[in-house]
Design a protein around this motif. Structure first.
Motif, short mmCIF file in Angstrom:
data_model
loop_
_atom_site.label_atom_id
_atom_site.label_comp_id
_atom_site.label_asym_id
_atom_site.label_seq_id
_atom_site.Cartn_x
_atom_site.Cartn_y
_atom_site.Cartn_z
N PRO A 8 0.95 -1.13 0.12
CA PRO A 8 0.01 0.02 0.06
C PRO A 8 1.02 1.31 0.04
N ALA A 9 0.33 2.30 -0.52
CA ALA A 9 1.17 3.59 -0.60
C ALA A 9 1.09 4.18 0.55
N ASP A 157 -2.03 -4.47 7.79
CA ASP A 157 -3.19 -5.24 8.49
C ASP A 157 -3.89 -5.93 7.32
N PRO A 158 -3.99 -7.45 7.30
CA PRO A 158 -4.71 -8.25 6.22
C PRO A 158 -5.94 -7.56 6.01
N GLN A 159 -6.68 -6.97 6.95
CA GLN A 159 -8.31 -6.58 6.77
C GLN A 159 -8.37 -5.12 6.39
N PHE A 160 -6.97 -4.51 6.25
CA PHE A 160 -7.26 -2.96 5.97
C PHE A 160 -7.74 -2.71 4.56
N ASP A 161 -8.45 -1.87 4.46
CA ASP A 161 -8.93 -1.38 3.24
C ASP A 161 -9.04 0.34 3.08
N LEU A 162 -8.53 0.90 2.35
CA LEU A 162 -8.54 2.22 2.21
C LEU A 162 -9.84 2.86 2.56
N VAL A 163 -10.85 2.30 1.98
CA VAL A 163 -12.15 3.19 2.05
C VAL A 163 -12.84 2.66 3.47
N ASP A 164 -12.93 1.11 3.63
CA ASP A 164 -13.76 0.70 4.53
C ASP A 164 -13.26 0.91 5.93
N THR A 165 -11.87 0.79 5.97
CA THR A 165 -11.12 1.12 7.18
C THR A 165 -11.35 2.70 7.61
N SER A 178 -6.45 11.31 9.56
CA SER A 178 -5.06 11.70 8.57
C SER A 178 -4.93 10.15 8.05
N GLU A 179 -4.37 10.36 6.64
CA GLU A 179 -3.69 9.16 5.99
C GLU A 179 -2.44 9.43 6.47
N VAL A 180 -1.65 8.33 6.66
CA VAL A 180 -0.30 8.51 6.94
C VAL A 180 0.75 8.20 5.90
N PRO A 181 1.37 9.04 5.30
CA PRO A 181 1.99 8.63 4.01
C PRO A 181 3.54 7.95 4.73
N HIS A 182 4.30 7.17 3.73
CA HIS A 182 5.42 6.81 4.25
C HIS A 182 6.29 7.76 4.15
#
Lengths: 182, 454
Positions: A8-9, A157-165, A178-182
């Motif tokens: 994931p980005a 996390d295997p259950q991670f999904d950008l929208v659902d999470t 917030s989204e945490v960028p690398h």
């Protein structure tokens, strides 16, 4: 949920809370929802927070114990070897192995090794020092050293999904997301 | 064991505090407060004394310990008096940070940081004296067991070697305990600092701490374990220091009461030093809502209690001297009372036993000026105690033909006051560059810190 990218980005999604109570309840909810790769962040230790994210046991006490045993054995062994094997010297007719006289240095070495093993062990298990961490990319995260509380669900996390999470975390009613960028 | 206040007792934390306000009050004393004239003057005096210390030590290294008042039979003199005095002062810091933590005395959270700093600086002052006293300090590493080409080893049956292990372990563990406590606060300073260089320095010291729950869990496990091992350690250190005396056969030294009586005396003088530092710091840095009267009063009560243990020690020294039936022990006591150093003995009784009894009066415990003065009195009294123990016993032991008289020289005083200056300068620098109160532990004192049911 197979549309989540393999690498994931982003590092994860970070939710900000105003109190330790909100943080712990949010963490419990996330754990109940099946998330495992997550961490709670707070300005002071909160016992319930580590329980809520499912982190129950630490190996620090074992490391301290092993350090203490090593220190005690090497402290006594050193004195025994010096006085009995390497350089036996008759002092006032006392036995070479005057073990009661060796107790104090043995005790001090036990404490020294236990303490240093614990300190280095704790930092090593925590992966510190770590000058860079993706979370530091989020400006609001600096308040974690002041008065704000954060929950981060990691993209690993295997259950991670950008929208659902993100939707799930919004349901926890945080102050901000917030989204945490690398 | 929780510290429940009486209805009329002052609180541990002043009203109206939040996580943010406490963070700002403590951190801004370092980051934004301008450098004051008082601080500069204090640092200048401390550094001036350090300059005298450097000069005296240089002269000592050039000429030798003959510049001091020591000679046979009094071979220990000021160096060992000051060593025992300084190391004793350090003990209160460990007591506050470790023993009070184990006893869940959360009021300690606002005084443990600078008390631990005090421990470190006091141990540094203490550590100088055995080195300077060695005569050939460049051979100090001979004290440690290392495989030397001479093939010889330290004598592990000697309490002086035990002392090397006890004091060096104590210094190391105190330093790491202090640093571990500072790491989350360095992270706070990193985020609050505005100057890029300051930010970088605190950032490096803070190790990238980010307050993760996993980290806190390991951190807390370690912190309580460190407290658990520091507690027997601190008791062992002054016990071993007292063994330096008790294991010999010198009259007045060869007693079993020394270990507990030395440890109590150490805590007694240590809390006196805590008050001497806390009272001005809370006043000049406006920390009255965090270092409240409660802290000062509790410290005064601990001084009172440990002072009574010390009084018990004095009483039993005198009792056993006569009860033992030993001529030398009896003479030792008579010599203390009526001999050439009697004026020091009676000053010690006055300063260490009589005057501190006024701490029974609640009004005096509630008055910072009185507490400050009494603490100074106790510090002098405890120094005199070590003077009496070392000088009276050594100067007149067994054979009257080998008696002597000890008078300290100006170099003794120069080095002693020099270490006081070193200590003061270190404290002045410390309160300007590090948070003098543990910020993260203060946050846990707020009621909001607790997780409530919803």
């Amino acid at each position: 949920m197979n549309h989540a990218p393999l690498s994931p980005a982003i590092y994860g999604i970070l939710a900000e809370f105003d109190s330790s109570t909100d943080l712990v309840y949010a963490a419990r909810a996330a754990y109940a929802a099946g998330y495992r790769k997550m961490d709670a962040y707070s300005p002071f230790p909160i016992e319930e927070a580590s329980e809520a994210i499912g982190f129950h046991k630490t190996r620090v006490p074992l490391i301290v114990l092993l350090g203490g045993l090593l220190g005690g054995l090497s402290g006594f062994g050193l004195q025994y070897w010096i006085n009995v094997i390497s350089y036996p010297l008759n002092i006032g007719g006392k036995p070479y192995d005057s073990w009661p006289a060796f107790i104090v240095p043995t005790f001090e070495m036990t404490i020294l090794f236990a303490g240093l093993a614990g300190v280095f062990g704790m930092f090593a298990l925590n992966g510190l020092p770590m000058p860079y961490h993706p979370l530091f990319n989020v400006d609001r995260f600096s308040d974690v050293t002041r008065d704000k509380f954060f929950l981060c669900v990691e993209a690993a996390d295997p259950q991670f999904d950008l929208v659902d999470t993100q939707r799930f975390m919004e349901s926890l009613k945080p102050l901000s997301i917030s989204e945490v960028p690398h | 064991m929780m510290d429940v206040p009486w209805p009329d007792e002052p609180p541990v934390l002043g009203p109206g505090q939040t996580f943010g306000s406490m963070t700002d009050t403590i951190a801004d004393a370092v980051l934004t407060r301008p450098i004051g004239l008082g601080w500069l003057a204090g640092l200048a005096i401390g550094m001036g004394l350090v300059a005298i210390l450097m000069a005296a030590v240089t002269y000592l290294f050039l000429i030798g310990v003959g510049i001091w008042g020591i000679n046979i039979p009094v071979g220990w003199g000021f160096a060992i008096i000051n060593f025992v005095w300084w190391i004793g002062i350090g003990h209160a810091g460990t007591l506050i940070s470790a023993i009070l933590l184990l006893l869940k005395q959360t009021w300690r959270n606002s005084i443990n940081r600078f008390a631990e700093a005090m421990t470190l600086f006091a141990v540094a002052c203490a550590g100088m004296f055995p080195l300077l006293h060695m005569g050939r300090p460049w051979l100090a590493y001979w004290m440690f067991p290392y495989p030397s080409s001479m093939g010889v080893w330290p004598q592990f049956r000697s309490p002086l070697v035990w002392d090397v292990f006890a004091v060096s372990t104590y210094a190391t563990i105190s330093a790491v305990f202090w640093y571990v406590g500072l790491v989350p606060d360095f992270a706070t300073m990193r985020e609050k600092a505005s100057h890029p260089l300051t930010k970088k320095v605190y950032g490096i010291l803070g190790l990238g701490w980010r307050g993760s729950a996993r980290h806190w869990k390991r951190y807390e496990a370690l912190y309580i374990l460190l407290a658990g091992i520091a507690t027997p350690l601190v008791l062992s250190v002054h016990t071993v220091v007292s063994f330096d005396f008790a294991i010999s056969i010198v009259p007045g030294w060869h007693t079993t009461i020394f270990p507990p009586y030395f440890v109590a005396g150490a805590i007694y003088s240590g809390f006196a030093m805590v008050l001497v530092l806390a009272i001005p710091i809370r006043h000049y840095y406006h920390l009255e809502s965090m270092i409240t009267m409660r802290h000062l009063q509790n410290s005064a009560k601990i001084m009172l209690a440990t002072g009574l243990i010390v009084a018990y020690g004095y009483f039993f020294e005198a009792f056993i001297a006569f009860y033992s039936g030993s001529t030398y022990e009896r003479f030792m006591m008579q010599n203390r009372w009526f001999g050439p150093y009697a004026v020091f003995y009676w000053s010690l009784i006055l300063l260490n036993l009589v005057i501190p009894q006024v701490l029974w009066v609640p009004k005096i415990r509630a008055n910072t000026a009185w507490l400050f003065l009494i603490s100074l009195v106790i510090l002098v009294g405890m120094w005199l105690e070590r003077f009496i123990i070392i000088i009276t016993s050594l100067s007149r032991d067994f054979l009257p033909s080998s008696w002597g008289h000890y008078v300290a020289t100006r170099w003794d005083y120069a080095i002693f006051f020099g270490t006081i200056g070193f200590f003061a300068a270190a404290i002045f620098i410390f309160i300007r560059i590090m948070p003098a109160i543990s910020i993260f532990e203060m946050r846990t004192l707020l009621p909001e810190a607790e997780v409530k049911a919803k």
